[in-house]
Design a protein around this motif. Sequence first.
Motif, PDB file in Angstrom:
ATOM      1  N   ALA A   1    -103.800 -62.335 -12.118  1.00 11.39           N
ATOM      2  CA  ALA A   1    -102.400 -62.382 -11.676  1.00 11.39           C
ATOM      3  C   ALA A   1    -101.477 -62.587 -12.878  1.00 11.39           C
ATOM      4  O   ALA A   1    -100.419 -61.953 -12.973  1.00 11.39           O
ATOM      5  CB  ALA A   1    -102.198 -63.498 -10.652  1.00 11.39           C
ATOM      6  N   ARG A   2    -101.882 -63.450 -13.795  1.00 11.94           N
ATOM      7  CA  ARG A   2    -101.072 -63.654 -15.012  1.00 11.94           C
ATOM      8  C   ARG A   2    -101.002 -62.380 -15.826  1.00 11.94           C
ATOM      9  O   ARG A   2     -99.934 -62.021 -16.337  1.00 11.94           O
ATOM     10  CB  ARG A   2    -101.664 -64.793 -15.845  1.00 11.94           C
ATOM     11  CG  ARG A   2    -101.378 -66.154 -15.280  1.00 11.94           C
ATOM     12  CD  ARG A   2    -101.901 -67.245 -16.188  1.00 11.94           C
ATOM     13  NE  ARG A   2    -101.685 -68.554 -15.585  1.00 11.94           N
ATOM     14  CZ  ARG A   2    -102.577 -69.522 -15.581  1.00 11.94           C
ATOM     15  NH1 ARG A   2    -103.750 -69.340 -16.165  1.00 11.94           N
ATOM     16  NH2 ARG A   2    -102.303 -70.674 -15.020  1.00 11.94           N
ATOM     17  N   ALA A   3    -102.150 -61.715 -15.985  1.00 16.25           N
ATOM     18  CA  ALA A   3    -102.167 -60.471 -16.757  1.00 16.25           C
ATOM     19  C   ALA A   3    -101.285 -59.420 -16.077  1.00 16.25           C
ATOM     20  O   ALA A   3    -100.521 -58.715 -16.750  1.00 16.25           O
ATOM     21  CB  ALA A   3    -103.603 -59.964 -16.893  1.00 16.25           C
ATOM     22  N   GLU A   4    -101.370 -59.336 -14.753  1.00 17.27           N
ATOM     23  CA  GLU A   4    -100.549 -58.372 -14.017  1.00 17.27           C
ATOM     24  C   GLU A   4     -99.068 -58.719 -14.151  1.00 17.27           C
ATOM     25  O   GLU A   4     -98.228 -57.842 -14.345  1.00 17.27           O
ATOM     26  CB  GLU A   4    -100.964 -58.365 -12.547  1.00 17.27           C
ATOM     27  CG  GLU A   4    -100.316 -57.277 -11.733  1.00 17.27           C
ATOM     28  CD  GLU A   4    -100.853 -57.221 -10.312  1.00 17.27           C
ATOM     29  OE1 GLU A   4    -100.099 -56.772  -9.434  1.00 17.27           O
ATOM     30  OE2 GLU A   4    -102.006 -57.616 -10.090  1.00 17.27           O
ATOM     31  N   ARG A   5     -98.749 -60.020 -14.061  1.00 15.99           N
ATOM     32  CA  ARG A   5     -97.366 -60.457 -14.225  1.00 15.99           C
ATOM     33  C   ARG A   5     -96.857 -60.108 -15.627  1.00 15.99           C
ATOM     34  O   ARG A   5     -95.762 -59.585 -15.784  1.00 15.99           O
ATOM     35  CB  ARG A   5     -97.261 -61.968 -14.009  1.00 15.99           C
ATOM     36  CG  ARG A   5     -95.843 -62.502 -14.200  1.00 15.99           C
ATOM     37  CD  ARG A   5     -95.796 -63.961 -14.482  1.00 15.99           C
ATOM     38  NE  ARG A   5     -96.452 -64.212 -15.746  1.00 15.99           N
ATOM     39  CZ  ARG A   5     -96.813 -65.407 -16.158  1.00 15.99           C
ATOM     40  NH1 ARG A   5     -96.621 -66.449 -15.408  1.00 15.99           N
ATOM     41  NH2 ARG A   5     -97.389 -65.573 -17.328  1.00 15.99           N
ATOM     42  N   ASP A   6     -97.693 -60.374 -16.645  1.00 20.45           N
ATOM     43  CA  ASP A   6     -97.296 -60.053 -18.015  1.00 20.45           C
ATOM     44  C   ASP A   6     -97.086 -58.552 -18.178  1.00 20.45           C
ATOM     45  O   ASP A   6     -96.134 -58.115 -18.832  1.00 20.45           O
ATOM     46  CB  ASP A   6     -98.348 -60.554 -19.011  1.00 20.45           C
ATOM     47  CG  ASP A   6     -98.381 -62.075 -19.107  1.00 20.45           C
ATOM     48  OD1 ASP A   6     -97.402 -62.714 -18.664  1.00 20.45           O
ATOM     49  OD2 ASP A   6     -99.380 -62.609 -19.627  1.00 20.45           O
ATOM     50  N   ALA A   7     -97.970 -57.763 -17.575  1.00 14.52           N
ATOM     51  CA  ALA A   7     -97.829 -56.306 -17.651  1.00 14.52           C
ATOM     52  C   ALA A   7     -96.542 -55.854 -16.960  1.00 14.52           C
ATOM     53  O   ALA A   7     -95.819 -54.989 -17.475  1.00 14.52           O
ATOM     54  CB  ALA A   7     -99.047 -55.623 -17.028  1.00 14.52           C
ATOM     55  N   MET A   8     -96.259 -56.453 -15.802  1.00 12.95           N
ATOM     56  CA  MET A   8     -95.040 -56.082 -15.075  1.00 12.95           C
ATOM     57  C   MET A   8     -93.794 -56.478 -15.873  1.00 12.95           C
ATOM     58  O   MET A   8     -92.826 -55.717 -15.939  1.00 12.95           O
ATOM     59  CB  MET A   8     -95.026 -56.747 -13.699  1.00 12.95           C
ATOM     60  CG  MET A   8     -96.025 -56.135 -12.731  1.00 12.95           C
ATOM     61  SD  MET A   8     -96.144 -57.038 -11.170  1.00 12.95           S
ATOM     62  CE  MET A   8     -94.538 -56.725 -10.474  1.00 12.95           C
ATOM     63  N   LEU A   9     -93.825 -57.664 -16.493  1.00 12.32           N
ATOM     64  CA  LEU A   9     -92.693 -58.101 -17.305  1.00 12.32           C
ATOM     65  C   LEU A   9     -92.513 -57.184 -18.503  1.00 12.32           C
ATOM     66  O   LEU A   9     -91.384 -56.819 -18.860  1.00 12.32           O
ATOM     67  CB  LEU A   9     -92.896 -59.550 -17.770  1.00 12.32           C
ATOM     68  CG  LEU A   9     -92.703 -60.626 -16.715  1.00 12.32           C
ATOM     69  CD1 LEU A   9     -93.073 -62.000 -17.270  1.00 12.32           C
ATOM     70  CD2 LEU A   9     -91.281 -60.632 -16.203  1.00 12.32           C
ATOM     71  N   LYS A  10     -93.622 -56.790 -19.124  1.00 11.61           N
ATOM     72  CA  LYS A  10     -93.549 -55.895 -20.284  1.00 11.61           C
ATOM     73  C   LYS A  10     -92.977 -54.547 -19.856  1.00 11.61           C
ATOM     74  O   LYS A  10     -92.113 -53.981 -20.527  1.00 11.61           O
ATOM     75  CB  LYS A  10     -94.939 -55.719 -20.893  1.00 11.61           C
ATOM     76  CG  LYS A  10     -94.963 -54.840 -22.114  1.00 11.61           C
ATOM     77  CD  LYS A  10     -96.364 -54.686 -22.669  1.00 11.61           C
ATOM     78  CE  LYS A  10     -96.359 -53.758 -23.860  1.00 11.61           C
ATOM     79  NZ  LYS A  10     -97.715 -53.489 -24.342  1.00 11.61           N
ATOM     80  N   GLU A  11     -93.462 -54.055 -18.719  1.00 11.11           N
ATOM     81  CA  GLU A  11     -92.972 -52.769 -18.210  1.00 11.11           C
ATOM     82  C   GLU A  11     -91.481 -52.851 -17.878  1.00 11.11           C
ATOM     83  O   GLU A  11     -90.709 -51.942 -18.200  1.00 11.11           O
ATOM     84  CB  GLU A  11     -93.770 -52.364 -16.972  1.00 11.11           C
ATOM     85  CG  GLU A  11     -93.397 -51.021 -16.409  1.00 11.11           C
ATOM     86  CD  GLU A  11     -94.216 -50.670 -15.176  1.00 11.11           C
ATOM     87  OE1 GLU A  11     -93.733 -49.873 -14.359  1.00 11.11           O
ATOM     88  OE2 GLU A  11     -95.343 -51.180 -15.029  1.00 11.11           O
ATOM     89  N   ALA A  12     -91.086 -53.963 -17.257  1.00 13.21           N
ATOM     90  CA  ALA A  12     -89.668 -54.138 -16.914  1.00 13.21           C
ATOM     91  C   ALA A  12     -88.815 -54.232 -18.177  1.00 13.21           C
ATOM     92  O   ALA A  12     -87.723 -53.658 -18.252  1.00 13.21           O
ATOM     93  CB  ALA A  12     -89.482 -55.402 -16.066  1.00 13.21           C
ATOM     94  N   ARG A  13     -89.331 -54.938 -19.193  1.00 14.24           N
ATOM     95  CA  ARG A  13     -88.611 -55.062 -20.455  1.00 14.24           C
ATOM     96  C   ARG A  13     -88.459 -53.687 -21.119  1.00 14.24           C
ATOM     97  O   ARG A  13     -87.383 -53.333 -21.600  1.00 14.24           O
ATOM     98  CB  ARG A  13     -89.371 -56.029 -21.374  1.00 14.24           C
ATOM     99  CG  ARG A  13     -88.546 -56.632 -22.477  1.00 14.24           C
ATOM    100  CD  ARG A  13     -89.325 -57.692 -23.271  1.00 14.24           C
ATOM    101  NE  ARG A  13     -89.714 -58.830 -22.447  1.00 14.24           N
ATOM    102  CZ  ARG A  13     -90.970 -59.202 -22.228  1.00 14.24           C
ATOM    103  NH1 ARG A  13     -91.973 -58.563 -22.784  1.00 14.24           N
ATOM    104  NH2 ARG A  13     -91.237 -60.229 -21.467  1.00 14.24           N
ATOM    105  N   GLU A  14     -89.553 -52.918 -21.122  1.00 15.74           N
ATOM    106  CA  GLU A  14     -89.495 -51.580 -21.714  1.00 15.74           C
ATOM    107  C   GLU A  14     -88.537 -50.683 -20.938  1.00 15.74           C
ATOM    108  O   GLU A  14     -87.779 -49.911 -21.530  1.00 15.74           O
ATOM    109  CB  GLU A  14     -90.898 -50.961 -21.750  1.00 15.74           C
ATOM    110  CG  GLU A  14     -91.810 -51.599 -22.772  1.00 15.74           C
ATOM    111  CD  GLU A  14     -93.244 -51.097 -22.676  1.00 15.74           C
ATOM    112  OE1 GLU A  14     -93.551 -50.305 -21.757  1.00 15.74           O
ATOM    113  OE2 GLU A  14     -94.054 -51.491 -23.537  1.00 15.74           O
ATOM    114  N   LEU A  15     -88.576 -50.794 -19.613  1.00 17.71           N
ATOM    115  CA  LEU A  15     -87.673 -50.004 -18.774  1.00 17.71           C
ATOM    116  C   LEU A  15     -86.229 -50.377 -19.061  1.00 17.71           C
ATOM    117  O   LEU A  15     -85.370 -49.504 -19.197  1.00 17.71           O
ATOM    118  CB  LEU A  15     -88.017 -50.222 -17.297  1.00 17.71           C
ATOM    119  CG  LEU A  15     -87.228 -49.409 -16.277  1.00 17.71           C
ATOM    120  CD1 LEU A  15     -87.488 -47.922 -16.479  1.00 17.71           C
ATOM    121  CD2 LEU A  15     -87.627 -49.811 -14.866  1.00 17.71           C
TER     122      LEU A  15
END
Length: 164
Positions: free
Chosen positions: A72-86
């Motif tokens: 869940a942490r890894a998924e959250r980090d990935a989602m945050l990274k994706e949102a930041r990149e977006l």
Amino acid sequence: MDLVNPGFGLVFWTAITFLILLWILRKFAWKPILGAVSDREKSIKDALESAEDAKKEMQNLQADNERILKEARAERDAMLKEARELKEGIVAEAKEQAKSEGDKMIKQAQATIESEKTAAVAEIKAQVANLSVDIAEKIIKGELSDKKKQLKLVDDMLGDIKLN
């Protein structure tokens, strides 16, 4: 009878009584007592095994929980990274679009200024030409009103033509 020095008969009947009591206890009491002790031992052993199984299951659940939490942490980090990149992409795109719109507006303004400048220069030239013609007309009227001045003007023009 002396209790400190018992006789053979007393010892014999005490031993017989003891053996009969032992036989009665063995026949009627030992089996239920030993069965109860055995049952109790078995229930304790089963409880220990159940506790050990529960402990293993708790460890497995804890490991699963940690794994799920890590995922869940890894998924959250990935989602945050994706949102930041977006977000960065959207901001960069908006900046680029604003820059291109600004450049476009500047070019349009420059073109408008150039066309207005050209129109103003043309209008000024037209006004200067009109003024020049008006001035020339007034001068020529003044020059041509007198016969002597007309002849002198013609001579001067002829003289200018010969010189060229």
